[in-house]
Design an enzyme around this catalytic site. Structure first.
Site, PDB file in Angstrom:
ATOM      1  N   LYS A  13      -4.717   7.985  -1.762  1.00  0.00           N
ATOM      2  CA  LYS A  13      -4.972   8.794  -0.564  1.00  0.00           C
ATOM      3  C   LYS A  13      -3.685   9.249   0.119  1.00  0.00           C
ATOM      4  O   LYS A  13      -3.567  10.402   0.515  1.00  0.00           O
ATOM      5  CB  LYS A  13      -5.833   8.017   0.438  1.00  0.00           C
ATOM      6  N   ARG A  88     -12.671   5.025  10.036  1.00  0.00           N
ATOM      7  CA  ARG A  88     -12.689   3.898   9.101  1.00  0.00           C
ATOM      8  C   ARG A  88     -14.070   3.246   9.025  1.00  0.00           C
ATOM      9  O   ARG A  88     -14.317   2.415   8.169  1.00  0.00           O
ATOM     10  CB  ARG A  88     -11.638   2.868   9.531  1.00  0.00           C
ATOM     11  N   ARG A 127       1.964  -3.185  -9.025  1.00  0.00           N
ATOM     12  CA  ARG A 127       3.137  -2.643  -8.325  1.00  0.00           C
ATOM     13  C   ARG A 127       4.213  -3.700  -8.123  1.00  0.00           C
ATOM     14  O   ARG A 127       3.914  -4.848  -7.794  1.00  0.00           O
ATOM     15  CB  ARG A 127       2.717  -2.093  -6.950  1.00  0.00           C
ATOM     16  N   ARG A 161       4.381  -7.638  -3.469  1.00  0.00           N
ATOM     17  CA  ARG A 161       4.033  -7.915  -2.073  1.00  0.00           C
ATOM     18  C   ARG A 161       2.760  -8.759  -2.014  1.00  0.00           C
ATOM     19  O   ARG A 161       1.890  -8.641  -2.882  1.00  0.00           O
ATOM     20  CB  ARG A 161       3.794  -6.613  -1.302  1.00  0.00           C
ATOM     21  N   ARG A 172      -9.628  -6.511  -0.009  1.00  0.00           N
ATOM     22  CA  ARG A 172      -9.513  -5.201   0.653  1.00  0.00           C
ATOM     23  C   ARG A 172     -10.623  -4.262   0.181  1.00  0.00           C
ATOM     24  O   ARG A 172     -11.166  -3.477   0.970  1.00  0.00           O
ATOM     25  CB  ARG A 172      -8.142  -4.586   0.351  1.00  0.00           C
TER      26      ARG A 172
END
Length: 220
Positions: A13, A88, A127, A161, A172
């Site tokens: 996004k 949201r 990542r 992370r 999430r």
């Protein structure tokens, strides 16, 4: 055009919002940017938001909505905007509708970026970020460094992370399915949703989105 961008974490996004806003010549309004700007400038809304965040609490919808309202009223947003990260949830979507109605405006489209859940997990959990410069980003599958664990750019250590661990990503996604995904049905009832695949090269996804938005705009 006035557009809301939705999609699960890892659908791209942020990348697409920046590119689409540039192509459509409208401001990219990100809730993350709004929070950072208000807090750094120590606005009243920023101080209020920070008080909740410092206490470990979620910032109430009315604070987020007030920040978005202020931003959408700025001169550069008169010709349209692209909202990223807001609304949201359904209550925020309802508040946005009320706000736009008050201002005699309406949304043109809600762009829904679709990506399979396992692909999303793979994208985020793979990542690796450079400790020296967070702008140096690599990926275990899609952008491997020449040497494992070492940044190609500066030689810094690459790390994952906490937010990017598989368990965190799946949590999430649960939050997204529970809180944010229902706004898609909310906007489908208004005939505003345009769904595209977020799979493939970034340029292709951008082009796919622009073509879908143009068809939507032409059909109205």
């Amino acid at each position: 055009m006035r557009i809301v961008l939705v999609g699960p974490p890892g659908a791209g996004k942020g990348t697409q919002a920046t590119r689409l806003a540039e192509q459509l010549r409208v401001p990219h309004i990100s809730t993350g940017d709004l929070f950072r700007a208000n807090i750094s400038q120590q606005t009243e809304l920023g101080k209020l938001a920070k008080s909740y965040m410092d206490a470990g609490n979620l910032v109430p919808d009315e604070v987020t909505i007030a920040m978005a309202k202020e931003r959408m009223e700025q001169p550069d947003a008169e010709g349209g905007f692209l909202l990223d990260g807001f609304p949201r949830n359904v209550s925020q979507a309802e508040a946005l509708d009320e706000l736009l109605t008050t201002e005699s405006m309406k949304l043109d489209a809600v762009l829904d970026l679709e990506a399979p859940e396992e692909e999303v997990v793979k994208r985020i959990a793979g990542r690796r970020i450079c400790r020296n410069d967070s702008a140096h980003v690599f990926h275990e599958t899609y952008k491997k460094p020449a040497k494992d664990g070492v940044c190609d750019v500066c030689g810094g250590e690459l790390y994952q992370r906490d937010d990017d661990s598989e368990d965190t990503v799946r949590k999430r996604l649960e939050v997204y399915h529970t809180q944010t995904e229902p706004i898609i049905d909310y906007y489908k009832a208004q005939g505003l949703v345009v769904t595209i695949s977020a799979m493939g090269p970034v340029d292709e996804v951008t082009q796919r989105a622009l073509e879908a938005l143009k068809r939507e705009d032409d059909g109205q």
